[in-house]
Design an enzyme around this catalytic site. Structure first.
Site, mmCIF file in Angstrom:
data_model
loop_
_atom_site.group_PDB
_atom_site.id
_atom_site.type_symbol
_atom_site.label_atom_id
_atom_site.label_comp_id
_atom_site.label_asym_id
_atom_site.label_seq_id
_atom_site.Cartn_x
_atom_site.Cartn_y
_atom_site.Cartn_z
ATOM 1 C CB CYS A 111 -6.234 2.307 3.430
ATOM 2 S SG CYS A 111 -6.468 0.864 2.387
ATOM 3 C CB CYS A 193 -4.152 -6.149 3.557
ATOM 4 S SG CYS A 193 -3.319 -4.787 4.383
ATOM 5 C CB CYS A 221 -3.892 2.161 -0.190
ATOM 6 S SG CYS A 221 -2.215 2.351 -0.737
HETATM 7 S S1 SF4 Z 1 -5.683 -3.029 2.247
HETATM 8 FE FE1 SF4 Z 1 -7.564 -3.750 3.306
HETATM 9 S S2 SF4 Z 1 -6.924 -4.587 5.327
HETATM 10 FE FE2 SF4 Z 1 -5.187 -3.410 4.426
HETATM 11 S S3 SF4 Z 1 -5.351 -1.448 5.341
HETATM 12 FE FE3 SF4 Z 1 -6.452 -1.279 3.391
HETATM 13 S S4 SF4 Z 1 -8.586 -1.857 3.825
HETATM 14 FE FE4 SF4 Z 1 -7.357 -2.425 5.609
#
Ligand code: SF4
Length: 237
Positions: A111, A193, A221
Site C-alpha cells: 500500500c 484493489c 492503507c
Molecule cells: S490494496 Fe492490496 S494490491 Fe492495493 S496497494 Fe494495498 S496491498 Fe497492494
C-alpha cells in the site's frame, strides 16, 4: 427545501469556495459511488478543481472502465498517479507479486508503494484536497469534519460529503444519471484493489470485503491520517 436539498446546496457551496479560495486544489477520486457524486458536481459546474486517481496497477477492470465513462460523460480525463516502477519491481522481485497476503507488514509496504507515495506526489504543491469520506461510513468517522488541517501533507483537506447518508449518495447518482462502478451492484459497497477486495454477503459490515484475511484492527492503507494516527476508511482513494 428538504434536508437533502440543503445538504446538496451546502456541498455545492463548499466546492465553489475551494475552487475560488484554495487554488490549486485537487480531488482524490477512487471512482467509487461517493466520488462519482463529487466528480459530477465538479465537472458539471466546471469548477477549478483537478480530479486525480491513484492507478495502483491492481485495480478491477470495472474500476478502470470508469475512467472511460467519465471521459465519455463529461469530456474530461481524470489525471492518474502511478506507483514508482522501480519500487514495484523491487517489491515483486524480492517478495512476490501477491506478498501482501503473507503478513500485515508486506501488505502495508505494498500500500505504501502503490498508494501512499503516489498520493504524496499528487498532493504536492496544492493548497487543498477533497475526499469523498462520510461520517456514516464507520465508527471512526463520526467526528469527521468538513474541513481539516492536513498536517501530514501540509494542506487543507475537505470532506464535503461528511454529513451525507448512503441513501443521499444513491439518490443523487440515480436522479442525475451519474455513471457508477458496476461492482456496486455485485456486492461491493467498498472497492479497492482487485486482489484485496471481495464481495460481501447481506448483513456483513461494509468493510468486510477489504483485506478480509486480516484482523480488523490492521485494516487501513495509510491514506488518511488524523492527529498523527492512521484511521480506517471505507474505501481507499
Ligand atoms: S490494496 Fe492490496 S494490491 Fe492495493 S496497494 Fe494495498 S496491498 Fe497492494
Amino acid at each position: 427545501m428538504s434536508d437533502f436539498q440543503e445538504r446538496l446546496a451546502a456541498t455545492q457551496a463548499i466546492l465553489e469556495r475551494i475552487a475560488d479560495d484554495f487554488e490549486p486544489a485537487v480531488f482524490a477520486s477512487s471512482l467509487a459511488a461517493e466520488d462519482m457524486v463529487l466528480t459530477d458536481l465538479i465537472l458539471r459546474k466546471k469548477l477549478n478543481i483537478t480530479i486525480f486517481s491513484l492507478e495502483t496497477g491492481r485495480l478491477h477492470a470495472e474500476t478502470l472502465g470508469m475512467l472511460d465513462k467519465v471521459k465519455e460523460t463529461y469530456g474530461t480525463e481524470i489525471k492518474l498517479f502511478k506507483p514508482d516502477a522501480a519500487a514495484v519491481e523491487n517489491y515483486v522481485s524480492q517478495h512476490g507479486l501477491n506478498a501482501f497476503y503473507d503478513s500485515v507488514e508486506m501488505r502495508k509496504e505494498c500500500c505504501r508503494i502503490r498508494k501512499v507515495e503516489p498520493l504524496k506526489r499528487a498532493l504536492a504543491g496544492n493548497k487543498a484536497w477533497v475526499t469523498g469520506q462520510r461520517r456514516a461510513q464507520s465508527a471512526t468517522r463520526t467526528e469527521l469534519a468538513i474541513q481539516e488541517d492536513d498536517a501530514t501533507h501540509g494542506l487543507q483537506k475537505f470532506n464535503p460529503l461528511a454529513d451525507w447518508s448512503e441513501d443521499d449518495v444513491w439518490h443523487y447518482l440515480r436522479s442525475n444519471n451519474v455513471p457508477y462502478n458496476p461492482l456496486h451492484d455485485k456486492g461491493y459497497p467498498s472497492i479497492g484493489c482487485e486482489p484485496c477486495t471481495r464481495a460481501i454477503q447481506p448483513g456483513e459490515d461494509v468493510r468486510a470485503g477489504r483485506w478480509w484475511w486480516e484482523n480488523p484492527d490492521s485494516k487501513e492503507c495509510g491514506l488518511h491520517v488524523v492527529d498523527g494516527k492512521l484511521i480506517r476508511i471505507k474505501q481507499a482513494v
